[in-house]
Enzyme design. Structure first.
Site, PDB file in Angstrom:
ATOM      1  N   ASP A 231       1.912  15.017  25.369  1.00 11.82           N
ATOM      2  CA  ASP A 231       3.020  15.944  25.135  1.00 11.82           C
ATOM      3  C   ASP A 231       3.650  16.452  26.444  1.00 11.82           C
ATOM      4  OD1 ASP A 231       1.242  15.791  22.918  1.00 11.82           O
ATOM      5  OD2 ASP A 231       2.016  17.676  22.113  1.00 11.82           O
ATOM      6  N   HIS A 233       6.903  18.442  25.997  1.00 17.00           N
ATOM      7  CA  HIS A 233       7.461  19.675  25.447  1.00 17.00           C
ATOM      8  C   HIS A 233       8.442  20.418  26.357  1.00 17.00           C
ATOM      9  CE1 HIS A 233       5.782  20.070  21.503  1.00 17.00           C
ATOM     10  NE2 HIS A 233       4.544  19.886  21.921  1.00 17.00           N
ATOM     11  N   ASP A 260       6.345  14.238  21.323  1.00 18.20           N
ATOM     12  CA  ASP A 260       6.517  15.664  21.628  1.00 18.20           C
ATOM     13  C   ASP A 260       7.114  15.884  23.012  1.00 18.20           C
ATOM     14  OD1 ASP A 260       5.615  16.136  19.091  1.00 18.20           O
ATOM     15  OD2 ASP A 260       4.074  17.577  19.648  1.00 18.20           O
ATOM     16  N   ASP A 263      11.133  20.665  22.297  1.00 13.10           N
ATOM     17  CA  ASP A 263      10.684  21.946  21.715  1.00 13.10           C
ATOM     18  C   ASP A 263       9.751  22.678  22.685  1.00 13.10           C
ATOM     19  OD1 ASP A 263      12.111  21.816  19.354  1.00 13.10           O
ATOM     20  OD2 ASP A 263      10.480  20.892  18.209  1.00 13.10           O
ATOM     21  N   ARG A 264       9.707  23.990  22.484  1.00 11.11           N
ATOM     22  CA  ARG A 264       8.817  24.858  23.279  1.00 11.11           C
ATOM     23  C   ARG A 264       9.348  25.178  24.670  1.00 11.11           C
ATOM     24  NH1 ARG A 264       5.356  27.206  19.838  1.00 11.11           N
ATOM     25  NH2 ARG A 264       3.975  25.748  18.815  1.00 11.11           N
ATOM     26  N   ASN A 292       5.360  14.651  16.226  1.00  9.13           N
ATOM     27  CA  ASN A 292       5.779  15.471  15.087  1.00  9.13           C
ATOM     28  C   ASN A 292       6.938  16.399  15.450  1.00  9.13           C
ATOM     29  OD1 ASN A 292       3.740  16.873  16.664  1.00  9.13           O
ATOM     30  ND2 ASN A 292       3.885  18.498  15.152  1.00  9.13           N
ATOM     31  N   HIS A 293       7.206  16.569  16.740  1.00  3.61           N
ATOM     32  CA  HIS A 293       8.339  17.407  17.138  1.00  3.61           C
ATOM     33  C   HIS A 293       9.652  16.642  17.276  1.00  3.61           C
ATOM     34  CE1 HIS A 293       6.993  21.566  17.654  1.00  3.61           C
ATOM     35  NE2 HIS A 293       5.797  21.018  17.732  1.00  3.61           N
ATOM     36  N   HIS A 341       0.751   9.570  18.252  1.00  2.75           N
ATOM     37  CA  HIS A 341       0.807  10.978  18.643  1.00  2.75           C
ATOM     38  C   HIS A 341      -0.295  11.820  18.004  1.00  2.75           C
ATOM     39  CE1 HIS A 341       2.433  14.732  20.016  1.00  2.75           C
ATOM     40  NE2 HIS A 341       2.316  15.207  18.798  1.00  2.75           N
ATOM     41  N   ARG A 389      -3.499  22.735  10.338  1.00  2.43           N
ATOM     42  CA  ARG A 389      -2.056  22.916  10.444  1.00  2.43           C
ATOM     43  C   ARG A 389      -1.366  22.970   9.088  1.00  2.43           C
ATOM     44  NH1 ARG A 389      -0.592  20.656  15.791  1.00  2.43           N
ATOM     45  NH2 ARG A 389      -2.404  19.585  16.606  1.00  2.43           N
ATOM     46  N   HIS A 416      -1.027  15.606  21.048  1.00  2.00           N
ATOM     47  CA  HIS A 416      -0.837  16.531  19.928  1.00  2.00           C
ATOM     48  C   HIS A 416      -1.623  17.835  20.019  1.00  2.00           C
ATOM     49  CE1 HIS A 416       0.542  17.450  15.909  1.00  2.00           C
ATOM     50  NE2 HIS A 416      -0.546  17.109  15.262  1.00  2.00           N
TER      51      HIS A 416
HETATM   52 MN   LIG Z   1       2.360  17.322  18.281  1.00  2.00          MN
END
Ligand SMILES: [Mn+2]
Ligand SMILES: *[C@@H]1O[C@H](CO)[C@@H](O)[C@H](O)[C@H]1NC(C)=O
Ligand SMILES: *[C@@H]1O[C@H](CO)[C@@H](O)[C@H](O)[C@H]1NC(C)=O
Length: 517
Positions: A231, A233, A260, A263-264, A292-293, A341, A389, A416
């Protein structure tokens, strides 16, 4: 510029921010919540019929973004005491975080009915109701017309680049090494790429990605190595640091970025345009997998959609969404190492052939192999459990073992999850996690890592690194997202200038921590 002292005017919250709303909880440490979870778990061992313990643990799970566990605890609290109003509240919050807005609305309705004078509850009910209506509206439009690509409505050739733009431009419509170097420098100075160039990259990369299979298979020769990153991010400065430490991508320095990207962090656009640029420059030696992002739901909640709209337009976000749908889901190296991921599957028996056949050009479904590849996590105990989650599952060492055996593989590499050391080896060496966003969200204190994998032995070799000092608090974009309604037309620039000591208050139903990657 951005790290200068904020002026007095800018440190006061805009008048439209409601001071009664609670401050966002990320000022509490993750440790506090983890301790709370431990405390309530012990209390529940002694007294398993206490609704308050469940409800309080549910809150702690929400704060650590274990929405699946939060939902289970809230549900349990309500089973014990169906008149326990906080339980409805918690369940609604969990469902909101999981994107199950209709279920959330039902619980908010209950709260409002029982407590007609609770203003906070009414506000949340209204916000949720708005989302439900908006989603229904979007569905109605979507089924009205067959989905048209944004690409068809773009007239990129006719987009003019103004004379005063002195930033990087593609050369004859092509990404070159020179362009990449200029663009990375340009982004480093926090300047914006011309929208025409951004669109050129997006349209071209969509074409390249759409020609790839859902399972990409590559072969490393004896003498070759690949670098696998987890990730990122939106932590652009840390991405540059990876290139500094490990060399720029090239035909002889291949990379695989394991999802990923966005985001963030505040610099998701910079990260993703840089990665897409390298994909265009070295299509066979620079690999990207979906996380997943790289999905609409996540981008709406965790910042990327807002960032693209603020820096460019809603239409450009639409195009990003189309491109993300074409990102491959898994990659197999020398028929021995499988990279994805999230992780493995909710059911035994999934084969590589099944992965090749996944029709991936879509938002991920709620279950099935595509969902699992993006969302699942390993667990230490054998078997499978429900996901912390609330999406996909957790899989044990026996699940990994069976999968590898059936598919004649050695081990899997996944990302992840944030790890203190940047990586973690579990399941007797058969399941490797790599995470490349150091000091994630500016608060986790974790190292980042990347993996070298050589054709000669296919043994993972770990390289750790620490966070670089950026000049902008990585979560400021998150703050912007949380408060965008309160801010109306407050410019992003002035928001950034408020620095890390900003006194903004949360207007969001969901409070963000940093555990969901
Ligand atoms: Mn993830
Ligand atoms: C549960 O949390 C509330 C705050 O939300 C707190 O006031 C209460 O003391 C907690 N209850 C227990 C039993 O820890
Ligand atoms: C550019 O715009 C002009 C005038 O609007 C139009 O005639 C022309 O066809 C456009 N060019 C392209 C490549 O679409």
């Amino acid at each position: 510029r951005l790290n200068q002292e904020p002026s007095r005017e800018q440190t006061t919250a805009p008048p439209s921010v409601n001071p009664r709303r609670h401050t966002c909880t990320y000022i509490f440490t993750q440790k506090d919540y983890e301790n709370a979870i431990k405390y309530y778990s012990e209390a529940l061992d002694l007294n398993p019929s206490n609704a308050i313990y469940y409800s309080n643990r549910s809150l702690a799970y929400l704060r650590t973004e274990c929405y699946g566990y939060a939902l289970a605890d809230a549900t349990k609290a309500l089973e014990i005491d169906k008149n326990y109003i906080k339980g409805y509240y918690r369940r609604a919050t969990s469902n909101m975080a999981l994107g199950k807005f209709k279920a959330a609305l039902k619980d908010y309705e209950t709260v409002v009915r029982v407590r007609p004078n609770d203003k906070d509850a009414r506000m949340k009910y209204q916000e949720c109701n708005k989302i439900v209506k908006q989603k229904a509206f979007e569905r109605a439009i979507a089924s009205d017309e067959t989905k048209k690509s944004v690409v068809d409505s773009l007239d990129i050739e006719n987009m003019t680049i103004e004379d005063d733009y002195v930033g990087p431009k593609l050369e004859d419509g092509k990404v070159t090494l020179k362009f990449m170097q200029e663009m990375m420098e340009w982004f480093k100075d926090q300047k914006k790429l011309h929208r025409k160039c951004a669109y050129q990259i997006l349209v071209q990369v969509k074409d390249v990605l759409s020609k790839l299979p859902s399972l990409v298979e590559i072969t490393l020769k004896e003498t070759e190595k690949i670098t696998i990153c987890g990730d990122t991010h939106g932590q652009y400065y840390d991405l540059l640091n990876i290139f500094k430490l490990n060399g720029l991508p090239s035909e002889t320095n291949p990379y695989l970025f394991n999802g990923d990207f966005v985001d963030r962090g505040s610099f998701s656009l910079e990260v993703i345009l840089t990665l897409f640029g390298f994909k265009l420059l070295y299509p066979d030696d620079f690999h990207l997998l979906r996380g997943n992002h790289e999905t609409d739901n996540m981008n709406q909640m965790y910042g990327f959609e807002g960032e693209v709209k603020a820096k460019y337009t809603a239409q450009m976000f639409q195009l990003f969404s189309e491109v993300f749908q074409w990102l491959p889901l898994a990659q197999c190296i020398n028929n021995k190492v499988l990279v994805m991921h999230g992780g493995l599957f909710s059911e035994d028996g999934v084969t590589l052939e099944d992965l090749r056949k996944i029709d991936r050009n879509r938002q991920p479904p709620d279950s099935g192999p595509m969902c699992d590849l993006l969302w699942s996590d390993p667990q230490p105990q054998n078997g499978r459990s429900i996901s912390k989650r609330g999406v996909s599952c957790q899989f044990g060492p026996d699940v990994t073992e069976r999968f590898l055996e059936q598919n004649k593989l050695d081990f899997i590499v996944r990302s992840h999850e944030v790890k203190a050391e940047g990586y973690e080896v579990t399941h007797s060496g058969k399941c490797v996690t790599v995470f490349s966003a150091p000091n994630y969200c500016d608060q986790m204190g974790n190292k980042g890592a990347y993996i070298h994998l050589r054709g000669s032995d296919l043994k993972p070799e770990f390289h750790q690194f620490t966070a670089v000092q950026g000049s902008v608090h990585p979560q400021q974009y998150m703050l912007y997202m949380l408060h965008k309604e309160a801010f109306n037309d407050y410019s992003l620039a002035s928001l950034w200038q408020q620095g890390a000591n900003t006194t903004l208050r949360s207007t969001s139903i969901i409070c963000f921590g940093c555990h969901d990657n």
